[in-house]
Design an enzyme around this catalytic site. Structure first.
Site, PDB file in Angstrom:
ATOM      1  N   CYS A 118       5.791  17.195 -11.437  1.00 58.54           N
ATOM      2  CA  CYS A 118       5.073  16.800 -12.658  1.00 58.54           C
ATOM      3  C   CYS A 118       3.763  16.066 -12.369  1.00 58.54           C
ATOM      4  CB  CYS A 118       5.979  15.963 -13.556  1.00 58.54           C
ATOM      5  SG  CYS A 118       7.406  16.906 -14.098  1.00 58.54           S
ATOM      6  N   HIS A 258       2.302  11.618 -18.615  1.00 56.68           N
ATOM      7  CA  HIS A 258       3.126  12.819 -18.477  1.00 56.68           C
ATOM      8  C   HIS A 258       4.184  12.804 -19.576  1.00 56.68           C
ATOM      9  CE1 HIS A 258       5.592  15.955 -17.034  1.00 56.68           C
ATOM     10  NE2 HIS A 258       6.573  15.160 -16.642  1.00 56.68           N
ATOM     11  N   ASN A 288       8.721  18.981 -22.230  1.00 58.05           N
ATOM     12  CA  ASN A 288       8.115  18.718 -20.927  1.00 58.05           C
ATOM     13  C   ASN A 288       7.716  20.050 -20.287  1.00 58.05           C
ATOM     14  OD1 ASN A 288       7.500  18.063 -18.299  1.00 58.05           O
ATOM     15  ND2 ASN A 288       9.355  16.890 -17.906  1.00 58.05           N
TER      16      ASN A 288
HETATM   17  O1  UT7 Z   1       9.301  15.427 -15.688  1.00 59.93           O
HETATM   18  C1  UT7 Z   1      10.164  15.031 -14.684  1.00 59.93           C
HETATM   19  C2  UT7 Z   1      10.620  13.716 -14.899  1.00 59.93           C
HETATM   20  N1  UT7 Z   1      11.802  13.700 -15.725  1.00 59.93           N
HETATM   21  C3  UT7 Z   1      12.008  12.667 -16.495  1.00 59.93           C
HETATM   22  O2  UT7 Z   1      11.178  11.797 -16.563  1.00 59.93           O
HETATM   23  C4  UT7 Z   1      13.329  12.568 -17.238  1.00 59.93           C
HETATM   24  C5  UT7 Z   1      13.828  11.162 -17.157  1.00 59.93           C
HETATM   25  N2  UT7 Z   1      15.105  10.927 -17.793  1.00 59.93           N
HETATM   26  C6  UT7 Z   1      15.307  11.006 -19.116  1.00 59.93           C
HETATM   27  O3  UT7 Z   1      14.423  11.360 -19.857  1.00 59.93           O
HETATM   28  C7  UT7 Z   1      16.631  10.582 -19.662  1.00 59.93           C
HETATM   29  O4  UT7 Z   1      17.391   9.945 -18.655  1.00 59.93           O
HETATM   30  C8  UT7 Z   1      17.468  11.738 -20.272  1.00 59.93           C
HETATM   31  C9  UT7 Z   1      16.817  12.219 -21.555  1.00 59.93           C
HETATM   32  C10 UT7 Z   1      17.550  12.892 -19.277  1.00 59.93           C
HETATM   33  C11 UT7 Z   1      18.861  11.260 -20.609  1.00 59.93           C
HETATM   34  O5  UT7 Z   1      18.781  10.146 -21.496  1.00 59.93           O
HETATM   35  P1  UT7 Z   1      19.670   8.844 -21.229  1.00 59.93           P
HETATM   36  O6  UT7 Z   1      19.450   7.939 -22.344  1.00 59.93           O
HETATM   37  O7  UT7 Z   1      19.285   8.360 -19.853  1.00 59.93           O
HETATM   38  O8  UT7 Z   1      21.129   9.431 -21.280  1.00 59.93           O
HETATM   39  P2  UT7 Z   1      22.248   9.373 -20.151  1.00 59.93           P
HETATM   40  O9  UT7 Z   1      21.830  10.119 -18.928  1.00 59.93           O
HETATM   41  O10 UT7 Z   1      22.659   7.963 -20.019  1.00 59.93           O
HETATM   42  O11 UT7 Z   1      23.384  10.178 -20.837  1.00 59.93           O
HETATM   43  C12 UT7 Z   1      24.113   9.586 -21.872  1.00 59.93           C
HETATM   44  C13 UT7 Z   1      25.142  10.590 -22.352  1.00 59.93           C
HETATM   45  C14 UT7 Z   1      25.953  11.226 -21.251  1.00 59.93           C
HETATM   46  O12 UT7 Z   1      27.283  11.320 -21.700  1.00 59.93           O
HETATM   47  P3  UT7 Z   1      28.424  10.378 -21.082  1.00 59.93           P
HETATM   48  O13 UT7 Z   1      28.468  10.693 -19.638  1.00 59.93           O
HETATM   49  O14 UT7 Z   1      27.969   8.984 -21.383  1.00 59.93           O
HETATM   50  O15 UT7 Z   1      29.638  10.779 -21.851  1.00 59.93           O
HETATM   51  C15 UT7 Z   1      25.380  12.614 -21.149  1.00 59.93           C
HETATM   52  O16 UT7 Z   1      26.321  13.577 -20.718  1.00 59.93           O
HETATM   53  O17 UT7 Z   1      24.482  11.642 -23.046  1.00 59.93           O
HETATM   54  C16 UT7 Z   1      24.984  12.878 -22.572  1.00 59.93           C
HETATM   55  N3  UT7 Z   1      23.983  13.891 -22.719  1.00 59.93           N
HETATM   56  C17 UT7 Z   1      23.827  14.615 -23.830  1.00 59.93           C
HETATM   57  N4  UT7 Z   1      24.477  14.598 -24.999  1.00 59.93           N
HETATM   58  C18 UT7 Z   1      24.081  15.447 -25.958  1.00 59.93           C
HETATM   59  C19 UT7 Z   1      23.050  14.280 -21.808  1.00 59.93           C
HETATM   60  N5  UT7 Z   1      22.297  15.260 -22.319  1.00 59.93           N
HETATM   61  C20 UT7 Z   1      22.761  15.473 -23.569  1.00 59.93           C
HETATM   62  C21 UT7 Z   1      22.394  16.361 -24.602  1.00 59.93           C
HETATM   63  N6  UT7 Z   1      23.056  16.305 -25.763  1.00 59.93           N
HETATM   64  N7  UT7 Z   1      21.390  17.221 -24.465  1.00 59.93           N
END
Ligand code: UT7
Length: 333
Positions: A118, A258, A288
């Site tokens: 990115c 980004h 993204n």
């Molecule tokens: O461009 C490259 C750089 N990439 C980034 O900058 C991405 C950086 N990371 C993020 O944007 C965030 O960490 C995410 C959007 C990927 C995830 O958000 P989060 O608030 O960090 O959520 P999390 O990883 O803590 O996940 C919380 C829960 C999990 O469930 P459990 O394990 O707590 O039961 C995930 O499985 O949300 C779940 N989850 C979803 N639920 C519904 C993850 N993706 C989804 C989804 N829909 N699409």
């Protein structure tokens, strides 16, 4: 110490292109266990564009570059070089820059691909600026183009919802003295590699039936780890740009981060004490698009009249590697 170019070099035109097909969150909820509410509240994304089968990154890049050339009022033959920034090249080789070069008809240009995930576009922009500042080349195109759906795991809700396809392009040339790129800083730290990567399809693990069956040709991400590094590093590197050029954040006209997650972008802007209306954003409609987020967000901000000649603009990126970078510009046109 600022990174000063030996000439005033800057962006002189921009362009963008997205495929027509709009995929909203409801449609994704038919593919994986997710919801419109979760995606909007956690990322700020409402919809994204997906290519039809048979469309590669070069196809998107060509359209964006043609728009930038038109906006500049020059032809493809006026280009000396094309830097294609992409993590999703049409093929591993030849480079996507070669495919773009032929399709636009840039008969005098050389070119190459640049992959820093990115951060590719910001690294490509500084590389282009250095080529121009050297005096060896007059006009360089930087094309950020990615078909993220080509490496998206259609069964993984953690990553599928985050990405879209698109392209942005800029023309880089010598500009009026005192304008253009004033400073930039770029970093790489391979300790971040395990947190965002594509395990197979490279020399380490070439494609086999097993790697394909295990979805190892897709994006693997530890979202939380990437999230916290992205906020800290984009904010710190942007602050560095402002501090070492003695620019008060309130005098910054546009912050172009980004577009990976609206919460990351807002947290970075908050650390810079910037009002959110000074932050360029297109994540809601386009998600993204990796190498294309910065040039498209810039292009759209220019189109909306948010930047005038002489305004200070900061770009900031963070991506797999980890890689990150910041750039300060005094808008040249
Ligand atoms: O461009 C490259 C750089 N990439 C980034 O900058 C991405 C950086 N990371 C993020 O944007 C965030 O960490 C995410 C959007 C990927 C995830 O958000 P989060 O608030 O960090 O959520 P999390 O990883 O803590 O996940 C919380 C829960 C999990 O469930 P459990 O394990 O707590 O039961 C995930 O499985 O949300 C779940 N989850 C979803 N639920 C519904 C993850 N993706 C989804 C989804 N829909 N699409």
């Amino acid at each position: 110490m600022t990174r000063t170019l030996s000439k005033s070099v800057g962006i002189t035109a921009t362009g963008q292109f997205y495929p027509e097909r709009i995929v909203n969150n409801q449609e994704l909820a038919l593919l994986v266990d997710t919801s419109d509410e979760w995606i909007i509240s956690r990322t700020g994304i409402r919809e994204r564009r997906w290519v039809e089968p048979g469309v590669g990154s070069s196809d998107l890049g060509v359209e964006a570059l043609n728009m930038a050339l038109n906006n500049r009022g020059i032809g493809a033959d006026d280009l000396d070089a094309i830097i294609a920034c992409t993590v999703t090249p049409d093929m591993l080789f030849p480079c996507t820059a070669a495919l773009i070069q032929t399709k636009v008809g840039a008969s005098k240009a050389f070119g190459f691909d640049l992959n820093a995930a990115c951060s590719s576009f910001i690294f490509g922009l500084s590389t282009a600026a250095s080529l121009v500042a050297s005096g060896a080349y007059k006009r360089v195109a930087v094309v950020g183009c990615d078909v993220m759906t080509s490496i998206a795991d259609k069964k993984d809700r953690n990553t599928l919802v985050l990405f879209g396809d698109g392209a942005g392009a800029v023309i880089v040339e010598e500009v009026e003295a005192g304008y253009g790129i004033l400073d930039f800083e770029q970093r790489i730290d391979g300790r971040g590699a395990p947190y965002l990567y594509m395990p197979a399809g490279g020399s380490l693990k070439p494609a086999t039936a097993e790697t394909v069956a295990a979805n190892q040709h897709c994006i693997h991400q530890n979202g939380k780890e990437v999230y916290k590094n992205a906020v800290r590093d984009m904010a710190e590197i942007s602050r560095l740009m402002l501090d070492r050029n003695a620019i008060d954040p309130k005098d910054l006209k546009l912050f172009v981060p980004h577009q990976a997650n609206n919460r990351i972008m807002e947290a970075a802007a908050k650390r810079l004490e910037l009002p959110l209306d000074r932050m360029a954003t297109n994540i809601e409609l386009f998600a993204n698009t990796t190498s294309a987020t910065l040039p498209t967000a810039l292009h759209q901000s220019l189109g909306a009249g948010k930047v005038q000649k002489g305004d200070y603009v900061v770009l900031a990126a963070f991506g797999a590697g980890f890689t990150w970078g910041g750039m300060l510009m005094k808008w040249a046109y």
